[in-house]
Design an enzyme around this catalytic site. Structure first.
Site, mmCIF file in Angstrom:
data_model
loop_
_atom_site.group_PDB
_atom_site.id
_atom_site.type_symbol
_atom_site.label_atom_id
_atom_site.label_comp_id
_atom_site.label_asym_id
_atom_site.label_seq_id
_atom_site.Cartn_x
_atom_site.Cartn_y
_atom_site.Cartn_z
ATOM 1 N N CYS A 1 0.837 -1.201 0.000
ATOM 2 C CA CYS A 1 0.000 0.000 0.000
ATOM 3 C C CYS A 1 0.875 1.255 0.000
ATOM 4 C CB CYS A 1 -0.931 -0.014 1.206
ATOM 5 S SG CYS A 1 -2.208 1.275 1.149
ATOM 6 N N CYS A 2 1.899 1.278 0.843
ATOM 7 C CA CYS A 2 2.818 2.430 0.884
ATOM 8 C C CYS A 2 3.551 2.585 -0.449
ATOM 9 C CB CYS A 2 3.832 2.257 2.009
ATOM 10 S SG CYS A 2 3.191 2.562 3.673
ATOM 11 N N CYS B 1 -0.939 8.221 7.432
ATOM 12 C CA CYS B 1 -2.294 7.975 6.939
ATOM 13 C C CYS B 1 -3.201 7.568 8.100
ATOM 14 C CB CYS B 1 -2.267 6.863 5.896
ATOM 15 S SG CYS B 1 -1.414 7.315 4.370
ATOM 16 N N CYS C 1 -3.509 3.894 9.487
ATOM 17 C CA CYS C 1 -2.292 3.282 10.033
ATOM 18 C C CYS C 1 -1.634 4.143 11.102
ATOM 19 C CB CYS C 1 -1.301 3.013 8.906
ATOM 20 S SG CYS C 1 -1.914 1.880 7.640
ATOM 21 N N CYS D 1 7.745 3.938 5.849
ATOM 22 C CA CYS D 1 6.846 3.725 4.712
ATOM 23 C C CYS D 1 7.587 3.357 3.435
ATOM 24 C CB CYS D 1 6.011 4.987 4.462
ATOM 25 S SG CYS D 1 6.999 6.450 4.080
#
Length: 237
Positions: free
Chosen positions: A124-125, A207, A210, A233
């Site tokens: 995702c990062c 984010c 998280c 990240c």
């Protein structure tokens, strides 16, 4: 060195330049470091900001008014973070550039399944931070970050000027030697914009899915990817 001369330098030349500057500027003030960066790279230099605060952006604007400030809008930010970005763009002498991922959150969910950040936060990062930044930095020879050595063990050896091997760019961390007290003092002295979440139990802001509040006595970055074997990240490692 002019921008034209920078264009003519090879990656090895820039790496040597960065490493020499890191040694020469180790004891310099953040403003002196940023003055070197803006004098050396001009418009090929930018500042990146997570909009946790605008300290480095404020410093860079003193060195070069109108400096580009790059912000990654992952689609998962707290409203307060977007508000901080908008305030910085409105009141500071900087040019805020917002980068976005190739896919919206909904498009990513459709391809990878919902809540990828819960199942594979590294991916995702990579999709929402690392790749957009790589593309956004393509026109710059050097970029600045707000990394500090006191933030975590992984950042303890951060040079004030170094070489970003992954992106083949000069990486400037002007407040690497500062402590949180130094940051707080600069904010107070200059009235620098800060994210409202800093006053609400979030000393490190990423984010929303998280990031959690940090309990008294916990490490400042304990609220990032809590409960996972993840501390960065991927932007800086």
């Amino acid at each position: 060195m002019t921008a034209t001369q920078i264009d003519e330098r090879t990656a090895e030349d820039l790496k040597a330049l960065a490493e020499q500057a890191g040694r020469d500027l180790e004891e310099a003030s953040p403003l002196e470091i940023l003055q070197w960066a803006t004098d050396t790279f001009g418009k090929q230099f930018c500042v990146t900001s997570s909009m946790e605060d605008a300290v480095v952006a404020h410093l860079a604007a003193r060195a070069m008014p109108g400096v580009d400030v790059v912000f990654l809008d992952t689609g998962y930010h707290f409203p307060e973070t977007i508000g901080t970005r908008d305030a910085v763009a409105e009141v500071m002498d900087v040019n805020v550039i917002t980068l976005t991922p190739r896919q919206s959150v909904a498009e990513q969910d459709a391809e990878y399944g919902p809540a990828l950040h819960e199942r594979d936060p590294d991916l995702c990062c990579a999709l929402r931070k690392v790749k957009p930044l790589e593309q956004g930095l393509s026109s710059y020879a050097a970029w600045a970050t707000g990394l500090r050595r006191d933030e975590s063990p992984t950042r303890a050896n951060t040079p004030v000027v170094g070489w970003d091997e992954k992106r083949q760019k000069v990486k400037v961390s002007p407040i690497a030697r500062w402590t949180q007290d130094d940051v707080d003092a600069y904010v107070a002295e200059h009235g620098v914009i800060t994210n409202l979440l800093l006053m609400d139990g979030y000393p490190s802001i990423g984010c929303a899915p998280c990031t959690r509040r940090v309990a008294e006595g916990e490490d400042a970055r304990a609220g990032r990817w809590a409960g996972r074997n993840k501390t960065e990240c991927g932007l800086h490692g």
